[in-house]
Design a protein around this motif. Structure first.
Motif, PDB file in Angstrom:
ATOM      1  N   ALA A 205       1.059  -0.954  -0.082  1.00  0.00           N
ATOM      2  CA  ALA A 205      -0.004   0.090   0.254  1.00  0.00           C
ATOM      3  C   ALA A 205       0.645   1.038  -0.097  1.00  0.00           C
ATOM      4  O   ALA A 205       1.883   0.992   0.562  1.00  0.00           O
ATOM      5  N   ARG A 206       0.649   2.390  -0.658  1.00  0.00           N
ATOM      6  CA  ARG A 206       1.090   3.432  -0.458  1.00  0.00           C
ATOM      7  C   ARG A 206       0.069   3.772   0.709  1.00  0.00           C
ATOM      8  O   ARG A 206      -0.442   4.524   0.646  1.00  0.00           O
ATOM      9  N   ALA A 207       1.223   3.904   1.872  1.00  0.00           N
ATOM     10  CA  ALA A 207       0.647   4.270   3.168  1.00  0.00           C
ATOM     11  C   ALA A 207       1.746   5.000   3.977  1.00  0.00           C
ATOM     12  O   ALA A 207       2.696   3.560   3.783  1.00  0.00           O
ATOM     13  N   GLY A 208       1.859   5.179   5.426  1.00  0.00           N
ATOM     14  CA  GLY A 208       2.873   4.766   6.360  1.00  0.00           C
ATOM     15  C   GLY A 208       2.115   5.609   7.500  1.00  0.00           C
ATOM     16  O   GLY A 208       1.554   7.148   7.550  1.00  0.00           O
ATOM     17  N   TYR A 209       3.078   6.581   8.466  1.00  0.00           N
ATOM     18  CA  TYR A 209       3.648   6.458   9.644  1.00  0.00           C
ATOM     19  C   TYR A 209       4.476   7.778   9.570  1.00  0.00           C
ATOM     20  O   TYR A 209       4.678   7.984  10.824  1.00  0.00           O
TER      21      TYR A 209
END
Length: 384
Positions: A205-209
């Motif tokens: 996924a293109r995501a992150g914290y």
């Protein structure tokens, strides 16, 4: 030899943690130890690296200009599968999800019957009847199972053996393309697709914290964890890769809240500035709807805000810092705070009472070194 979750580590004696089966290792724990991890915390009963052999400021500047590899396996997946899966997920959140497409991610507040925040996971729609809730640090698995039983829903709820590995930073896309091919470019923000790794199918996924851009590999295949780490590390050398973890300075500057630190079950989503994730144009039913509607009518008494405050680098915010108005009224407390080398001031997150939450409001911050520091209420994320 693969050390499974719960196994003892040769370096754990230096971590301050007394290990047992209640605190689980990850597919990447051996690697983070090899690469110099200097501290762990525990999230969802699983190890989360907290520091490597560099200062938080060095890590911050590196993350903003290069690429890092993070073991965030503690982001456990609550898998809800079956004919009533969508119905159950919709009951858990005020965000309307019925138009959600397969391959999409959504940020969803989960609330209880009093509209108190139970978690703020990312929801992934895997198939029409299968969802993952990628959770923060609370036992949503048990909440989901209880609701399913109480509502007599046809679902199966489990925690699959999925271990997220984050690749974060402005060079993350180039690194991921070098490993998984140009198809990586096609993944839009908060979307995912599947990619092959050594004969296995991996969700990316293109995501992150972080706010620096990047990807999360929802890794399926415990035994191949070391191979995945080594593959990414080798490819990342030309991009100046380092091991890392969620950076406190970058997190606060970006306005990324931490469940259990900056908000808890005592707070509702409107206090957390999550109004846009609480659909009011739809009439769907969910747990806590009546309570949240009443809160919306009455208005909230506090909201989370940013705080810029001076006086030199503040001490570690292990105990919240009280915030006072000019008239000495206690109006909030900083729950996450640290010195920002970019702003050359301290930055913090705090719930602030309604009469004092206006941007630009002048406040006083009392830190554990017994210094009363001048501060200013800021919008989130922080900006120059």
């Amino acid at each position: 030899m693969v050390i499974q979750p719960g196994g003892q580590s040769r370096n754990m004696k230096n971590s301050g943690l007394n290990m047992s089966r209640r605190i689980r290792r990850t597919p990447f724990t051996n690697k983070v130890e090899e690469f110099g991890v200097s501290g762990f915390t525990v999230v969802n009963h699983m190890l989360l690296p907290k520091a490597f052999q560099k200062t938080v400021e060095e890590d911050y500047w590196h993350l903003k200009s290069n690429v890092q590899i993070w073991d965030v396996s503690c982001q456990r997946q609550v898998q809800i599968e079956g004919p009533d899966a969508e119905m159950l997920v919709q009951k858990m959140t005020p965000r309307f999800i019925k138009n959600m497409k397969i391959g999409k991610c959504l940020y969803v507040p989960i609330i209880d019957e009093n509209a108190g925040m139970l978690n703020d996971p990312v929801l992934l729609k895997i198939t029409e009847n299968k969802f993952w809730l990628s959770i923060a640090d609370s036992d949503i698995l048990l909440w989901a199972k209880a609701l399913a039983v109480a509502l007599n829903l046809n679902v199966k709820i489990d925690e699959p053996n999925i271990y997220p590995l984050a690749i974060q930073g402005p060079k993350a896309e180039d690194l991921m393309i070098s490993v998984f091919g140009n198809k990586i470019r096609d993944i839009k923000f908060f979307n995912f697709d599947f990619f092959e790794f050594k004969g296995t199918k991996q969700l990316i996924a293109r995501a992150g914290y972080s706010k620096q851009g990047g990807f999360e590999i929802f890794f399926n295949g415990y035994e191949l964890g070391g191979d995945l780490w080594d593959t990414i590390w080798k490819a990342g050398k030309k991009f100046n890769i380092t091991p890392g973890c969620p950076n406190l300075i970058e997190r606060i500057e970006g306005g990324l809240m931490s469940y259990g630190n900056d908000f808890t079950r005592e707070n509702n989503p409107l206090e957390c500035n999550l109004d846009n994730f609480c659909s009011i144009e739809n009439t769907h039913e969910y747990i806590g709807k009546k309570a949240l509607d009443q809160i919306r009518v009455n208005g909230v008494k506090q909201k989370i805000r940013g705080i810029l405050f001076d006086g030199g680098p503040c001490p570690t915010c292990s105990i919240p810092f009280p915030i006072y108005a000019e008239n000495k009224t206690l109006i909030g407390q900083i729950t996450s705070g640290i010195y920002s080398p970019r702003f050359e001031k301290n930055v913090g997150l705090s719930m602030i009472l309604r009469d004092y939450w206006n941007i630009g409001q002048q406040v006083k911050v009392l830190t554990p070194d017994n210094k009363m520091r001048n501060g200013t209420i800021s919008a989130l994320p922080f900006s120059n």
